[in-house]
Write a protein that holds these residues in place. Structure first.
Motif, PDB file in Angstrom:
ATOM      1  N   PRO A  58      -9.017  -2.859  -6.070  1.00 26.68           N
ATOM      2  CA  PRO A  58      -9.809  -1.619  -6.051  1.00 26.68           C
ATOM      3  C   PRO A  58      -9.551  -0.854  -4.760  1.00 26.68           C
ATOM      4  O   PRO A  58      -9.687  -1.407  -3.665  1.00 26.68           O
ATOM      5  CB  PRO A  58     -11.249  -2.119  -6.119  1.00 26.68           C
ATOM      6  CG  PRO A  58     -11.160  -3.517  -6.641  1.00 26.68           C
ATOM      7  CD  PRO A  58      -9.862  -4.062  -6.144  1.00 26.68           C
ATOM      8  N   ILE A  59      -9.151   0.414  -4.882  1.00 27.95           N
ATOM      9  CA  ILE A  59      -8.767   1.164  -3.683  1.00 27.95           C
ATOM     10  C   ILE A  59      -9.944   1.450  -2.777  1.00 27.95           C
ATOM     11  O   ILE A  59      -9.778   1.757  -1.597  1.00 27.95           O
ATOM     12  CB  ILE A  59      -8.057   2.483  -4.055  1.00 27.95           C
ATOM     13  CG1 ILE A  59      -9.008   3.400  -4.838  1.00 27.95           C
ATOM     14  CG2 ILE A  59      -6.795   2.218  -4.835  1.00 27.95           C
ATOM     15  CD1 ILE A  59      -8.422   4.770  -5.083  1.00 27.95           C
ATOM     16  N   GLY A  60     -11.161   1.356  -3.283  1.00 34.69           N
ATOM     17  CA  GLY A  60     -12.338   1.608  -2.454  1.00 34.69           C
ATOM     18  C   GLY A  60     -12.444   0.669  -1.283  1.00 34.69           C
ATOM     19  O   GLY A  60     -13.043   0.977  -0.261  1.00 34.69           O
TER      20      GLY A  60
ATOM     21  N   LYS B   7       0.857  -1.181   0.000  1.00 36.15           N
ATOM     22  CA  LYS B   7       0.000   0.000   0.000  1.00 36.15           C
ATOM     23  C   LYS B   7       0.891   1.227   0.000  1.00 36.15           C
ATOM     24  O   LYS B   7       1.715   1.411   0.899  1.00 36.15           O
ATOM     25  CB  LYS B   7      -0.907   0.010   1.233  1.00 36.15           C
ATOM     26  CG  LYS B   7      -1.833   1.220   1.335  1.00 36.15           C
ATOM     27  CD  LYS B   7      -2.680   1.129   2.597  1.00 36.15           C
ATOM     28  CE  LYS B   7      -3.564   2.351   2.763  1.00 36.15           C
ATOM     29  NZ  LYS B   7      -4.357   2.282   4.021  1.00 36.15           N
ATOM     30  N   LYS B   8       0.758   2.063  -1.029  1.00 35.56           N
ATOM     31  CA  LYS B   8       1.579   3.269  -1.084  1.00 35.56           C
ATOM     32  C   LYS B   8       0.851   4.346  -1.874  1.00 35.56           C
ATOM     33  O   LYS B   8      -0.065   4.069  -2.654  1.00 35.56           O
ATOM     34  CB  LYS B   8       2.932   2.981  -1.723  1.00 35.56           C
ATOM     35  CG  LYS B   8       2.875   2.649  -3.207  1.00 35.56           C
ATOM     36  CD  LYS B   8       4.275   2.478  -3.770  1.00 35.56           C
ATOM     37  CE  LYS B   8       4.244   2.218  -5.281  1.00 35.56           C
ATOM     38  NZ  LYS B   8       5.614   2.100  -5.848  1.00 35.56           N
TER      39      LYS B   8
ATOM     40  N   SER C  19       2.011  11.368  -7.585  1.00 35.05           N
ATOM     41  CA  SER C  19       0.861  12.152  -8.053  1.00 35.05           C
ATOM     42  C   SER C  19      -0.286  12.166  -7.062  1.00 35.05           C
ATOM     43  O   SER C  19      -1.313  12.789  -7.295  1.00 35.05           O
ATOM     44  CB  SER C  19       0.364  11.587  -9.392  1.00 35.05           C
ATOM     45  OG  SER C  19      -0.064  10.239  -9.232  1.00 35.05           O
ATOM     46  N   GLY C  20      -0.094  11.476  -5.927  1.00 33.85           N
ATOM     47  CA  GLY C  20      -1.108  11.489  -4.875  1.00 33.85           C
ATOM     48  C   GLY C  20      -2.135  10.372  -4.972  1.00 33.85           C
ATOM     49  O   GLY C  20      -3.123  10.379  -4.232  1.00 33.85           O
ATOM     50  N   LYS C  21      -1.905   9.405  -5.855  1.00 28.26           N
ATOM     51  CA  LYS C  21      -2.858   8.314  -6.017  1.00 28.26           C
ATOM     52  C   LYS C  21      -2.475   7.123  -5.148  1.00 28.26           C
ATOM     53  O   LYS C  21      -1.304   6.796  -4.999  1.00 28.26           O
ATOM     54  CB  LYS C  21      -2.921   7.892  -7.479  1.00 28.26           C
ATOM     55  CG  LYS C  21      -3.497   8.962  -8.405  1.00 28.26           C
ATOM     56  CD  LYS C  21      -3.569   8.466  -9.844  1.00 28.26           C
ATOM     57  CE  LYS C  21      -4.176   9.531 -10.753  1.00 28.26           C
ATOM     58  NZ  LYS C  21      -4.255   9.058 -12.167  1.00 28.26           N
ATOM     59  N   LEU C  22      -3.491   6.490  -4.569  1.00 30.76           N
ATOM     60  CA  LEU C  22      -3.270   5.328  -3.722  1.00 30.76           C
ATOM     61  C   LEU C  22      -3.163   4.078  -4.583  1.00 30.76           C
ATOM     62  O   LEU C  22      -3.977   3.855  -5.488  1.00 30.76           O
ATOM     63  CB  LEU C  22      -4.419   5.186  -2.727  1.00 30.76           C
ATOM     64  CG  LEU C  22      -4.326   4.012  -1.745  1.00 30.76           C
ATOM     65  CD1 LEU C  22      -3.138   4.195  -0.805  1.00 30.76           C
ATOM     66  CD2 LEU C  22      -5.613   3.880  -0.955  1.00 30.76           C
ATOM     67  N   ARG C  23      -2.159   3.266  -4.314  1.00 28.20           N
ATOM     68  CA  ARG C  23      -1.980   1.995  -5.010  1.00 28.20           C
ATOM     69  C   ARG C  23      -1.953   0.879  -3.975  1.00 28.20           C
ATOM     70  O   ARG C  23      -1.168   0.927  -3.029  1.00 28.20           O
ATOM     71  CB  ARG C  23      -0.679   1.990  -5.816  1.00 28.20           C
ATOM     72  CG  ARG C  23      -0.674   2.954  -6.997  1.00 28.20           C
ATOM     73  CD  ARG C  23      -1.510   2.411  -8.149  1.00 28.20           C
ATOM     74  NE  ARG C  23      -1.415   3.269  -9.319  1.00 28.20           N
ATOM     75  CZ  ARG C  23      -2.277   4.214  -9.637  1.00 28.20           C
ATOM     76  NH1 ARG C  23      -3.324   4.430  -8.835  1.00 28.20           N
ATOM     77  NH2 ARG C  23      -2.128   4.949 -10.721  1.00 28.20           N
ATOM     78  N   VAL C  24      -2.791  -0.131  -4.166  1.00 30.34           N
ATOM     79  CA  VAL C  24      -2.857  -1.262  -3.248  1.00 30.34           C
ATOM     80  C   VAL C  24      -2.737  -2.551  -4.044  1.00 30.34           C
ATOM     81  O   VAL C  24      -3.396  -2.723  -5.085  1.00 30.34           O
ATOM     82  CB  VAL C  24      -4.177  -1.274  -2.454  1.00 30.34           C
ATOM     83  CG1 VAL C  24      -4.245  -2.507  -1.565  1.00 30.34           C
ATOM     84  CG2 VAL C  24      -4.301  -0.013  -1.606  1.00 30.34           C
TER      85      VAL C  24
END
Length: 297
Positions: free
Chosen positions: A286-288, A268-269, A273-278
């Motif tokens: 899906p980050i939700g 998880k990082k 660009s400020g986007k969450l990647r899991v």
């Protein structure tokens, strides 16, 4: 002449003026003769009266804001006669570290700075480090063992750039260690090889846009490299040997086994660009499922 008969050279770079008081407390641990060099960026020029009040014969100089604390240190080395000194103490102001901003285990907040300064916090402890130099002629540099990094352990971009720098300057490959944070006490003579290098403050990049391969990080490693090139070692001569070994074994296990396994099962990082990647089992998810009502760009 034995070390204790020669004065100590203390070099301090003060970027955060509010932390000068902390360095003064540490410098009071030096008993006997010592010369003090204090460098500051232009915005801290007003610190001079306080420095002179602390030590009237201190050398105070305003330097360019380049190369973190490393470029000012090299600048001072170019001015001094190292043969006059037995030992050299290098200090600088260091802010608290945000959690996750350091690769050192459990050294967030003020702990990294506390460990860096631990060798000179009190007269009693500093005296033990001085005695270690006398007792073991192989010791060339000392610092807290938790900040001692071996070059064959980490393979980050700065380490790779250091190898390229050594090759470009026809310097031999060898195993060495360096202090992550560049605060230490060392034999003054080991820095003669740094004095002879054709490097100056102008060679260091401006602070904006710096990255881990920049010259200051290369020289952070070279300060340790030169210890080994001169036939000495970097160690913590006061710490318990078994305790040091246990700590570094733990770092080894964490770096090569535990962390890779954890990253395989869950990552998880937040990207630049400020986007969450899991990722779970390296599969993007899906980050939700992980936001729990929080917003992410």
């Amino acid at each position: 002449m034995v070390l204790k008969m020669k004065p100590i050279l203390a070099v301090c770079h003060v970027y955060y003026p509010e932390m000068w008081a902390e360095l003064k407390d540490c410098l009071r641990s030096i008993e006997g003769a010592y010369d003090l060099y204090v460098t500051v960026p232009e915005q801290n020029a007003g610190l001079k009266p306080d420095v002179k009040a602390f030590k009237a014969d201190a050398h105070f100089e305003v330097v360019e804001n380049k190369g973190y604390d490393v470029a000012p240190f090299i600048h001072v080395l170019k001015q001094v006669d190292l043969d006059k000194y037995g030992l050299l103490v290098k200090l600088h102001t260091k802010r608290d570290i945000r959690k996750g901003d350091t690769g050192f285990r459990d050294l967030d907040g003020s702990l990294w700075r506390d460990h860096l300064l631990s060798f000179i916090r009190t007269k009693e402890v500093f005296a033990k480090y001085l005695k270690a130099f006398e007792d073991n002629p192989l010791i060339g540099m000392q610092a807290n063992y938790k900040l001692i990094i071996h070059n064959d352990f980490y393979d980050d971009k700065a380490s790779r750039e250091t190898r390229k720098w050594l090759e470009a300057h026809h310097l031999p490959k060898l195993k060495y260690a360096f202090v992550g944070g560049t605060m230490f006490v060392a034999r003054a003579q080991v820095f003669k090889s740094i004095q002879s290098l054709d490097v100056k403050t102008a060679d260091f990049p401006d602070p904006k846009g710096e990255h881990k391969s920049q010259l200051a990080h290369i020289f952070e490693r070279l300060l340790g490299y030169t210890v080994y090139k001169n036939g000495f070692i970097l160690t913590d001569g006061v710490a318990d040997e078994q305790q040091m070994q246990r700590y570094h074994r733990g770092i080894f296990m964490r770096h090569y086994f535990i962390n890779p396994i954890k990253r395989f099962f869950f990552q998880k990082k937040v990207t630049k660009s400020g986007k969450l990647r899991v990722k779970v089992l390296k599969i993007p998810m899906p980050i939700g499922l992980f936001l729990r009502g929080k917003k992410c760009k």
